[in-house]
Design a protein around this motif. Structure first.
Motif, PDB file in Angstrom:
ATOM      1  N   ARG A 235      24.082   4.760  64.444  1.00 56.02           N
ATOM      2  CA  ARG A 235      22.641   4.618  64.688  1.00 56.02           C
ATOM      3  C   ARG A 235      22.153   5.883  65.398  1.00 56.02           C
ATOM      4  O   ARG A 235      22.852   6.451  66.215  1.00 56.02           O
ATOM      5  N   ASP A 236      20.967   6.330  65.075  1.00 56.53           N
ATOM      6  CA  ASP A 236      20.339   7.516  65.665  1.00 56.53           C
ATOM      7  C   ASP A 236      20.987   8.838  65.251  1.00 56.53           C
ATOM      8  O   ASP A 236      20.658   9.878  65.798  1.00 56.53           O
ATOM      9  N   SER A 237      21.893   8.803  64.305  1.00 57.34           N
ATOM     10  CA  SER A 237      22.494  10.038  63.801  1.00 57.34           C
ATOM     11  C   SER A 237      21.653  10.576  62.640  1.00 57.34           C
ATOM     12  O   SER A 237      21.128   9.798  61.838  1.00 57.34           O
ATOM     13  N   PRO A 238      21.550  11.894  62.528  1.00 56.51           N
ATOM     14  CA  PRO A 238      20.854  12.473  61.367  1.00 56.51           C
ATOM     15  C   PRO A 238      21.504  12.076  60.038  1.00 56.51           C
ATOM     16  O   PRO A 238      20.878  12.171  58.989  1.00 56.51           O
ATOM     17  N   SER A 239      22.745  11.608  60.095  1.00 58.25           N
ATOM     18  CA  SER A 239      23.421  11.221  58.854  1.00 58.25           C
ATOM     19  C   SER A 239      22.705  10.066  58.152  1.00 58.25           C
ATOM     20  O   SER A 239      22.807   9.935  56.929  1.00 58.25           O
ATOM     21  N   ASN A 240      21.964   9.239  58.882  1.00 64.59           N
ATOM     22  CA  ASN A 240      21.243   8.134  58.243  1.00 64.59           C
ATOM     23  C   ASN A 240      20.234   8.648  57.217  1.00 64.59           C
ATOM     24  O   ASN A 240      20.188   8.158  56.085  1.00 64.59           O
ATOM     25  N   ALA A 241      19.442   9.632  57.582  1.00 67.35           N
ATOM     26  CA  ALA A 241      18.471  10.211  56.638  1.00 67.35           C
ATOM     27  C   ALA A 241      19.195  10.897  55.486  1.00 67.35           C
ATOM     28  O   ALA A 241      18.767  10.817  54.333  1.00 67.35           O
ATOM     29  N   PHE A 242      20.312  11.549  55.786  1.00 66.52           N
ATOM     30  CA  PHE A 242      21.119  12.211  54.762  1.00 66.52           C
ATOM     31  C   PHE A 242      21.579  11.193  53.707  1.00 66.52           C
ATOM     32  O   PHE A 242      21.415  11.412  52.506  1.00 66.52           O
ATOM     33  N   TYR A 243      22.138  10.083  54.150  1.00 61.56           N
ATOM     34  CA  TYR A 243      22.627   9.079  53.201  1.00 61.56           C
ATOM     35  C   TYR A 243      21.481   8.465  52.404  1.00 61.56           C
ATOM     36  O   TYR A 243      21.609   8.228  51.205  1.00 61.56           O
ATOM     37  N   GLN A 244      20.368   8.222  53.042  1.00 58.42           N
ATOM     38  CA  GLN A 244      19.222   7.668  52.321  1.00 58.42           C
ATOM     39  C   GLN A 244      18.728   8.646  51.255  1.00 58.42           C
ATOM     40  O   GLN A 244      18.370   8.223  50.148  1.00 58.42           O
ATOM     41  N   ARG A 245      18.733   9.942  51.560  1.00 58.34           N
ATOM     42  CA  ARG A 245      18.337  10.942  50.551  1.00 58.34           C
ATOM     43  C   ARG A 245      19.267  10.914  49.340  1.00 58.34           C
ATOM     44  O   ARG A 245      18.878  11.302  48.250  1.00 58.34           O
ATOM     45  N   HIS A 246      20.500  10.456  49.550  1.00 60.50           N
ATOM     46  CA  HIS A 246      21.470  10.400  48.461  1.00 60.50           C
ATOM     47  C   HIS A 246      21.535   9.028  47.803  1.00 60.50           C
ATOM     48  O   HIS A 246      22.497   8.726  47.096  1.00 60.50           O
ATOM     49  N   GLY A 247      20.517   8.211  48.003  1.00 59.24           N
ATOM     50  CA  GLY A 247      20.397   6.958  47.275  1.00 59.24           C
ATOM     51  C   GLY A 247      21.026   5.746  47.930  1.00 59.24           C
ATOM     52  O   GLY A 247      21.131   4.687  47.304  1.00 59.24           O
ATOM     53  N   TYR A 248      21.433   5.858  49.174  1.00 63.77           N
ATOM     54  CA  TYR A 248      22.021   4.717  49.876  1.00 63.77           C
ATOM     55  C   TYR A 248      20.910   3.867  50.476  1.00 63.77           C
ATOM     56  O   TYR A 248      19.930   4.382  51.005  1.00 63.77           O
ATOM     57  N   VAL A 249      21.102   2.557  50.394  1.00 66.69           N
ATOM     58  CA  VAL A 249      20.113   1.594  50.856  1.00 66.69           C
ATOM     59  C   VAL A 249      20.732   0.782  51.992  1.00 66.69           C
ATOM     60  O   VAL A 249      21.868   0.289  51.875  1.00 66.69           O
ATOM     61  N   LYS A 250      19.979   0.626  53.074  1.00 65.80           N
ATOM     62  CA  LYS A 250      20.472  -0.120  54.228  1.00 65.80           C
ATOM     63  C   LYS A 250      20.705  -1.577  53.849  1.00 65.80           C
ATOM     64  O   LYS A 250      19.864  -2.214  53.218  1.00 65.80           O
ATOM     65  N   THR A 251      21.867  -2.096  54.248  1.00 63.68           N
ATOM     66  CA  THR A 251      22.199  -3.499  53.988  1.00 63.68           C
ATOM     67  C   THR A 251      22.260  -4.318  55.268  1.00 63.68           C
ATOM     68  O   THR A 251      22.002  -5.519  55.241  1.00 63.68           O
ATOM     69  N   SER A 252      22.647  -3.684  56.381  1.00 60.75           N
ATOM     70  CA  SER A 252      22.742  -4.398  57.653  1.00 60.75           C
ATOM     71  C   SER A 252      22.914  -3.379  58.775  1.00 60.75           C
ATOM     72  O   SER A 252      23.032  -2.182  58.526  1.00 60.75           O
ATOM     73  N   GLU A 253      22.926  -3.888  59.980  1.00 60.53           N
ATOM     74  CA  GLU A 253      23.155  -3.020  61.132  1.00 60.53           C
ATOM     75  C   GLU A 253      23.721  -3.843  62.270  1.00 60.53           C
ATOM     76  O   GLU A 253      23.623  -5.069  62.274  1.00 60.53           O
ATOM     77  N   ASP A 254      24.344  -3.146  63.210  1.00 66.05           N
ATOM     78  CA  ASP A 254      24.797  -3.796  64.425  1.00 66.05           C
ATOM     79  C   ASP A 254      24.362  -2.921  65.604  1.00 66.05           C
ATOM     80  O   ASP A 254      23.526  -2.032  65.441  1.00 66.05           O
ATOM     81  N   ASP A 255      24.927  -3.150  66.763  1.00 61.91           N
ATOM     82  CA  ASP A 255      24.483  -2.420  67.951  1.00 61.91           C
ATOM     83  C   ASP A 255      24.658  -0.909  67.827  1.00 61.91           C
ATOM     84  O   ASP A 255      23.883  -0.153  68.400  1.00 61.91           O
ATOM     85  N   TRP A 256      25.676  -0.465  67.099  1.00 60.01           N
ATOM     86  CA  TRP A 256      25.996   0.966  67.061  1.00 60.01           C
ATOM     87  C   TRP A 256      25.841   1.604  65.698  1.00 60.01           C
ATOM     88  O   TRP A 256      25.686   2.823  65.606  1.00 60.01           O
TER      89      TRP A 256
END
Length: 156
Positions: free
Chosen positions: A126-147
């Protein structure tokens, strides 16, 4: 003074080699280095814990090291998971980040998954720039936890 290596040309080939069992400690160090900024941002950087996370699920046969212009730039681990694949690790050393290498690795992973008709699952801090990177590559959020935030990319 630390000096970044010259920017690789966009056409410089990425060379992928299978990891060997004796790569573990070097790759654990690479992981800690690559994760440091993101983990410090959330107040969780512990170099030994960062290394141990790789040691805990290390499978050399599922890990690929990539180099550019003769220099190790990063690695990824991809394994069978829930009828698809799971990207457990993708790390690029800071000196090589923001140069398109991660995108080139993601295209390799996507091509492999698409050829096999498999989805790819992953988790990102969470809060890592990698989240935007993965979304740009077609990944869709399915769930999340505390970290972490979890994503999937369906086969195409």
């Amino acid at each position: 003074m630390h000096r970044a290596p010259p920017v690789p040309s966009p056409s410089a080939p990425l060379v992928f080699t299978p990891a060997a069992a004796d790569d573990l400690e070097a790759l654990a160090d690479l992981r800690a280095t690559a994760m440091r900024d993101s983990l410090e941002r959330v107040g969780r950087f512990d170099p030994e814990r960062a290394r141990q996370r790789l040691r805990d699920n290390w499978v050399p046969a599922q890990t690929w090291v990539f180099s550019v212009e003769g220099r190790r730039a990063g690695f990824y681990s991809l394994r069978p998971f829930d009828g698809g694949l799971k990207l457990d690790h993708l790390y690029v050393l800071p000196d090589f980040q923001n140069r398109g290498l991660g995108s080139r690795v993601m295209r390799r992973i996507a091509a492999q998954a698409d050829e096999a008709g498999l989805a790819v699952h992953l988790g990102a801090l969470r809060d890592s720039p990698s989240n935007a990177f993965y979304q740009r590559h077609g990944y869709v959020k399915t769930s999340e936890d505390d970290w972490d935030i979890y994503y999937v990319r369906s086969a195409r």
